[in-house]
Scaffold this motif. Structure first.
Motif, short mmCIF file in Angstrom:
data_model
loop_
_atom_site.label_atom_id
_atom_site.label_comp_id
_atom_site.label_asym_id
_atom_site.label_seq_id
_atom_site.Cartn_x
_atom_site.Cartn_y
_atom_site.Cartn_z
N SER A 27 -17.53 13.61 -3.99
CA SER A 27 -16.10 13.84 -3.76
C SER A 27 -15.36 12.52 -3.54
O SER A 27 -14.20 12.38 -3.95
CB SER A 27 -15.84 14.84 -2.64
OG SER A 27 -16.71 14.66 -1.58
N THR B 52 -7.19 7.77 -7.57
CA THR B 52 -6.35 6.57 -7.39
C THR B 52 -6.12 5.86 -8.73
O THR B 52 -5.10 5.21 -8.92
CB THR B 52 -6.95 5.56 -6.37
OG1 THR B 52 -8.08 4.91 -6.97
CG2 THR B 52 -7.37 6.23 -5.09
N GLY C 126 -12.22 11.09 -5.52
CA GLY C 126 -11.04 10.51 -4.85
C GLY C 126 -10.68 9.15 -5.44
O GLY C 126 -9.50 8.85 -5.69
N LEU D 46 -6.62 14.25 -4.49
CA LEU D 46 -7.89 14.64 -3.85
C LEU D 46 -8.33 13.62 -2.79
O LEU D 46 -8.25 12.42 -3.03
CB LEU D 46 -8.97 14.72 -4.93
CG LEU D 46 -10.32 15.32 -4.57
CD1 LEU D 46 -10.86 16.13 -5.73
CD2 LEU D 46 -11.33 14.24 -4.19
N GLY E 99 -4.44 10.71 -2.21
CA GLY E 99 -4.31 11.92 -1.41
C GLY E 99 -3.45 13.01 -2.03
O GLY E 99 -3.56 14.18 -1.65
N LYS F 216 0.85 -1.20 0.00
CA LYS F 216 0.00 0.00 0.00
C LYS F 216 0.89 1.25 0.00
O LYS F 216 1.68 1.46 0.92
CB LYS F 216 -0.92 0.00 1.23
CG LYS F 216 -1.50 1.38 1.61
CD LYS F 216 -2.59 1.85 0.69
CE LYS F 216 -2.77 3.35 0.61
NZ LYS F 216 -3.16 4.09 1.77
N PHE G 133 -17.04 6.50 1.27
CA PHE G 133 -16.89 6.38 2.73
C PHE G 133 -15.86 5.34 3.15
O PHE G 133 -15.80 4.96 4.31
CB PHE G 133 -18.24 6.10 3.42
CG PHE G 133 -19.25 7.19 3.18
CD1 PHE G 133 -19.13 8.41 3.83
CD2 PHE G 133 -20.29 7.01 2.29
CE1 PHE G 133 -20.04 9.43 3.60
CE2 PHE G 133 -21.21 8.02 2.05
CZ PHE G 133 -21.08 9.24 2.70
N SER H 118 0.68 5.42 -0.15
CA SER H 118 -0.25 6.55 -0.10
C SER H 118 -0.02 7.39 -1.35
O SER H 118 1.06 7.36 -1.95
CB SER H 118 -0.01 7.39 1.15
OG SER H 118 1.18 8.10 1.01
N GLY H 119 -1.05 8.12 -1.75
CA GLY H 119 -0.90 8.99 -2.91
C GLY H 119 0.26 9.97 -2.71
O GLY H 119 1.00 10.28 -3.65
N GLU H 120 0.44 10.40 -1.46
CA GLU H 120 1.50 11.36 -1.16
C GLU H 120 2.89 10.82 -1.48
O GLU H 120 3.82 11.59 -1.73
CB GLU H 120 1.43 11.78 0.31
CG GLU H 120 0.27 12.71 0.59
CD GLU H 120 0.17 13.08 2.06
OE1 GLU H 120 0.99 12.58 2.85
OE2 GLU H 120 -0.72 13.86 2.39
N GLY I 266 -11.69 12.70 -0.51
CA GLY I 266 -13.12 12.98 -0.49
C GLY I 266 -13.56 13.79 0.71
O GLY I 266 -14.27 14.79 0.58
N THR J 62 -11.56 4.04 2.60
CA THR J 62 -10.24 4.58 2.27
C THR J 62 -9.46 3.52 1.49
O THR J 62 -9.86 2.35 1.44
CB THR J 62 -9.44 4.89 3.54
OG1 THR J 62 -9.22 3.64 4.20
CG2 THR J 62 -10.17 5.86 4.44
N THR J 63 -8.34 3.95 0.96
CA THR J 63 -7.51 2.96 0.26
C THR J 63 -6.77 2.05 1.25
O THR J 63 -6.27 1.02 0.84
CB THR J 63 -6.53 3.66 -0.70
OG1 THR J 63 -5.86 4.69 0.00
CG2 THR J 63 -7.25 4.24 -1.90
N ASP J 64 -6.72 2.44 2.53
CA ASP J 64 -6.19 1.48 3.53
C ASP J 64 -7.15 0.29 3.64
O ASP J 64 -6.72 -0.86 3.71
CB ASP J 64 -6.06 2.16 4.90
CG ASP J 64 -4.79 2.99 5.01
OD1 ASP J 64 -3.95 2.91 4.09
OD2 ASP J 64 -4.65 3.73 6.00
N ILE K 145 -12.20 0.33 -2.90
CA ILE K 145 -13.11 -0.82 -2.95
C ILE K 145 -14.30 -0.51 -3.87
O ILE K 145 -15.21 -1.32 -4.02
CB ILE K 145 -13.61 -1.26 -1.55
CG1 ILE K 145 -14.52 -0.20 -0.92
CG2 ILE K 145 -12.47 -1.58 -0.62
CD1 ILE K 145 -15.39 -0.78 0.18
#
Ligand code: UDP
Length: 239
Positions: A73, A81, A77, A58, A55, A12, A139, A14-16, A60, A141-143, A135
């Motif tokens: 939003s 991804t 998001g 964007l 992230g 995983k 509501f 993060s976008g950052e 959400g 997250t990518t985690d 998923i």
């Protein structure tokens, strides 16, 4: 494969992690460096699934706080991804790595739809699979997506690559006395509200015995060292 701790991982990012020194967006050099690390893992026979956040483009919940509809939003998001996934796919292909982006939202003129059996087949054939669009529901997250996909593909380990060296008792960037936990349980992470992943993702991993390694993505070669048995970052287990 000899000497590796497991055959299949879910990484995983993060976008950052893709934005490098710039404050947002995609930094080509950073994506290239991450791609070469993933390429090396694949080259030694590790089957690699990747979930990338959004992230850097964007989030959400942040857009919703500015007045945008939350579900819209979150859709934005999830599309972010996909953009990141396509950037990583391109960087991997440039290194000669076979790779597929599979999206939880149907945009199959751009990338494949996520179908679990097909994803596993890609992995068995040595292709890196990038799981995009989380998923596919608002509501989340990518985690949570990373936890879910790790379980679905029967990964031996979920690796969350972050900006810090592992799980700390408090934020090491703010607190000089912050302690690194070499290992901990999911219940401990939940009860102490440690910044590991959101609760949905933690509970999913806990209830399905999915081990998680939290480690620093900016340390070159660290994922390979971990895969070769090195003690890198923090290990979180069901206990
Ligand atoms: N998102 C979503 N459903 C999912 C995964 C992600 O709606 O299953 C949206 C959500 O708006 C989130 C954004 O996509 O803020 C980007 O993902 P995330 O914040 O997890 O990215 P990261 O923080 O890892 O860069």
């Amino acid at each position: 494969m000899k000497g590796l701790i497991c055959k299949r991982i879910l990484l995983k990012l993060s976008g950052e992690a893709l934005m490098g020194e710039q404050g947002n967006g995609i930094d080509a050099g950073t994506v290239k460096r991450l791609a070469s690390e993933i390429r090396e893992l694949s080259r030694v026979g590790i089957e690699v699934g990747v979930v990338i956040g959004g992230g850097n483009i964007l989030r959400g919940a942040e857009k919703a706080s500015e007045g945008l509809d939350r579900i819209t939003s979150d859709h934005m998001g999830m599309l972010a991804t996909v953009i990141n996934g396509l950037a990583m796919q391109d960087a991997l292909e440039n290194l000669g790595q076979n790779v597929r982006v599979m999206s939880a939202l149907k945009i199959n003129q751009v990338c494949e739809d996520y179908i679990r059996r097909r994803a596993v087949r890609h992995l068995e054939k040595g292709r890196v699979v990038i799981f995009a669009a989380g998923i596919g529901n608002p509501f989340f997250t990518t985690d949570s997506a990373a936890s879910l996909r790790a379980i679905e593909i029967d990964a031996g380990l979920l690796i969350k690559a972050t900006k810090v060296d592992g799980v700390y008792s408090s934020d090491p960037k703010k607190d000089p006395n912050a302690r690194l936990y070499p290992s901990l349980t999911y219940d401990q992470a939940l009860s102490e509200k440690l910044k590991v992943m959101d609760a949905t993702a933690l509970v999913l991993c806990r209830d399905n015995n999915m081990p998680l390694r939290v480690m620093n993505i900016f340390e070159p070669g660290a994922i390979m060292r971990l895969m070769q048995g090195g003690n890198v970052g923090s290990l979180i287990e069901t206990g």
